[in-house]
Design an enzyme around this catalytic site. Structure first.
Site, PDB file in Angstrom:
ATOM      1  N   ASP A 236       0.868  -1.180   0.000  1.00 57.66           N
ATOM      2  CA  ASP A 236       0.000   0.000   0.000  1.00 57.66           C
ATOM      3  C   ASP A 236       0.905   1.231   0.000  1.00 57.66           C
ATOM      4  O   ASP A 236       1.582   1.511   0.989  1.00 57.66           O
ATOM      5  CB  ASP A 236      -0.880  -0.061   1.262  1.00 57.66           C
ATOM      6  CG  ASP A 236      -1.889   1.072   1.343  1.00 57.66           C
ATOM      7  OD1 ASP A 236      -1.671   2.106   0.679  1.00 57.66           O
ATOM      8  OD2 ASP A 236      -2.874   0.912   2.088  1.00 57.66           O
ATOM      9  N   HIS A 237       0.876   1.953  -1.099  1.00 53.48           N
ATOM     10  CA  HIS A 237       1.833   3.059  -1.260  1.00 53.48           C
ATOM     11  C   HIS A 237       1.504   4.243  -0.342  1.00 53.48           C
ATOM     12  O   HIS A 237       2.306   5.153  -0.177  1.00 53.48           O
ATOM     13  CB  HIS A 237       1.842   3.512  -2.729  1.00 53.48           C
ATOM     14  CG  HIS A 237       3.147   4.099  -3.168  1.00 53.48           C
ATOM     15  ND1 HIS A 237       4.197   4.362  -2.309  1.00 53.48           N
ATOM     16  CD2 HIS A 237       3.580   4.489  -4.388  1.00 53.48           C
ATOM     17  CE1 HIS A 237       5.202   4.886  -2.980  1.00 53.48           C
ATOM     18  NE2 HIS A 237       4.854   4.978  -4.247  1.00 53.48           N
TER      19      HIS A 237
END
Ligand code: CAO
Length: 442
Positions: free
Chosen positions: A414-415
């Site tokens: 999850d950036h």
């Protein structure tokens, strides 16, 4: 008491119009102005209201019949307090049909409303924001008056609802479906409120026009997994970092262990348990990967335990049981547990609790094949490791090429929580640990 004949009132130029909905039946108590039937012509949808209150005693028409002004609809026993059995004049309630004529075949591709964009994957139970009604668009929506009234009562903007009726007319069930989706996923307008155009819908396709087809229902697991994956895919900005670990020595050690214990000496040790141990060491070194994002997106929740979800392929679809406290378990214990949970998964014996509480997931397709794939993060976790099949590769050692057993790794994260640099640090450490498992002792 004498029965009153209820007939189609003056409906202007409309003649021989089809009854597309019968909204009452014999025995129903109705009020004056209640909708009785819906008619549909090329130009409009009309609703015929009751001229007075009473009890419907006999229906004289049914769906699909064609009627004109004066056609007998039903016999009504007027309510006792109705002053006169003389029907009060009532005008049909009209809604315009779509301006462009829709093709009349049932094979018409239906364009559903863009599925609502989940605001976030809260699961917090807080109600999604109710979209404001765009009045002009609402007026233009193709729906009979009773459905308009129903939508107004619920605060639903009809211009956002797709119609499943003929010529894409919006039905009561469409409005109910819209409300359900909005409650489940969040406001349909949340995407546009954030400047996004929403998700373009996929048109419904009639595949039978090109050949024979067969439709079978998805398993419950398939459906649930599909919902989760869709939700996670939409909510999480994914990045996938690739790497390859040299597991030549690890594999030699693994085979030696399996040979030592013999065929009946305990569960077979597969590469996966080494990967679980090495991943746990990486989570300890980079605790952001072991965290969850708070539902408002403002805090990181750090877990001080190391429970790893393992994707298991079953005949009914994918399930992800969780193996707890991987940091405290030996390779043999993990192998045993892995065998137990994957067995339970395939026999459909997993309990919901067996699939909860994971910090990080591993999806291993190494036993099957393939070179690389990009797994989808299993929210509320923030990262997942995809493992593919190891292959012998020529690797340059500075002097010559050496045959080395290389294991392909793909870390999706999850950036919002993990930067690219940390993603690369994680897979680099993971490759080092798998390349020399003595480092797991450090
Ligand atoms: N490279 C080469 N061989 C591998 C390997 C790899 N990365 N991983 C496993 N193998 C070998 C094993 O050593 C074993 O070989 P032997 O029988 O010769 O020893 C064989 O492949 C079968 O392993 P396995 O799949 O039974 O066992 P596992 O511990 O690797 O995996 C489980 C267990 C439950 C994860 C697996 O059975 C499974 O269901 N995998 C599918 C997961 C899935 O569907 N993921 C996709 C989800 S979408 O993101």
């Amino acid at each position: 008491m004498a029965l009153t004949e209820v007939r189609v009132p003056d409906i202007g130029d409309f003649k021989d119009v089809e009854v597309i909905e019968v909204l009452v039946q014999a025995g129903d108590s109705i009020q004056a102005e209640d909708a009785l039937i819906t008619l549909e012509s090329d130009k409009a949808v009309l609703e015929i209201p009751a001229p007075m209150a009473g009890v419907v005693r006999e229906m004289k028409i049914s769906q699909g019949d064609r009627v004109s002004a004066g056609s007998l609809l039903l016999l009504l026993e007027p309510a006792a307090d109705t002053p006169s059995p003389t029907p009060i004049p009532t005008d049909p309630v009209v809604a315009a049909a779509p301006s462009s004529p829709a093709p009349s075949t049932s094979h018409t591709p239906v364009t559903p409303t863009p599925p609502p964009i989940p605001a976030n994957h809260t699961g917090s139970g807080s109600a999604p924001p109710v979209p404001a009604i765009e009045h002009e668009a609402f007026k233009r929506a193709y729906a009979p008056p009773s459905v308009r009234k129903f939508a107004r009562e619920l605060g639903v903007d009809l211009s956002k609802v797709s119609g499943s009726g003929r010529k894409q007319r919006i039905t009561r069930a469409d409005v109910q479906g819209f409300v359900k989706d909005t409650l489940r996923f969040g406001s349909a307008t949340s995407g546009s409120a954030q400047g996004g155009p929403g998700i373009p819908p996929l048109p419904e396709t009639d595949f039978s026009q090109w050949g024979e087809i067969e439709t079978t229902p998805l398993s419950r697991i398939n459906q649930l997994t599909g919902e989760f994956l869709h939700r996670n895919w939409l909510n999480i900005p994914h990045v996938t970092q690739f790497d390859a670990a040299d597991i030549t020595e690890m594999e030699a050690f693994r085979q030696a262990l399996n040979a030592e214990q013999g065929p009946s000496g305990g569960p077979k040790i597969t590469p996966l348990v080494f990967i679980m141990k090495a991943v746990t060491a990486c989570l300890q070194t980079y605790p952001r990967f072991n965290s969850a994002l708070s539902t408002d997106g403002k805090n990181l929740i750090r877990r001080h335990y190391f429970h790893i979800g393992i994707a298991v392929d079953t005949a009914d679809g994918l399930v992800v049981p969780v193996i707890r406290d991987v940091d405290r378990k030996s390779l043999r214990q993990l192998s045993e547990e892995l065998q137990q949970v994957s067995g339970k998964a395939r026999e459909k014996k997993l309990r919901p609790a067996d699939m909860q509480g994971g910090c990080f997931s591993i999806s291993s397709l190494g036993g099957i094949g393939g070179t690389r794939f990009t797994p989808i993060v299993n929210a509320p976790e923030v990262a997942i490791l995809g493992v593919s099949r190891s292959t012998m590769q020529p690797v340059w050692n500075g002097d010559s090429f050496e045959p080395r057993l290389m294991l392909p790794l793909a870390l999706s994260y999850d950036h919002r929580v993990i930067d690219g640099a940390d993603g690369a640090r994680f897979t680099t450490l993971l490759s080092q640990l798998l390349g020399d498992i003595r480092r797991l002792l450090l």
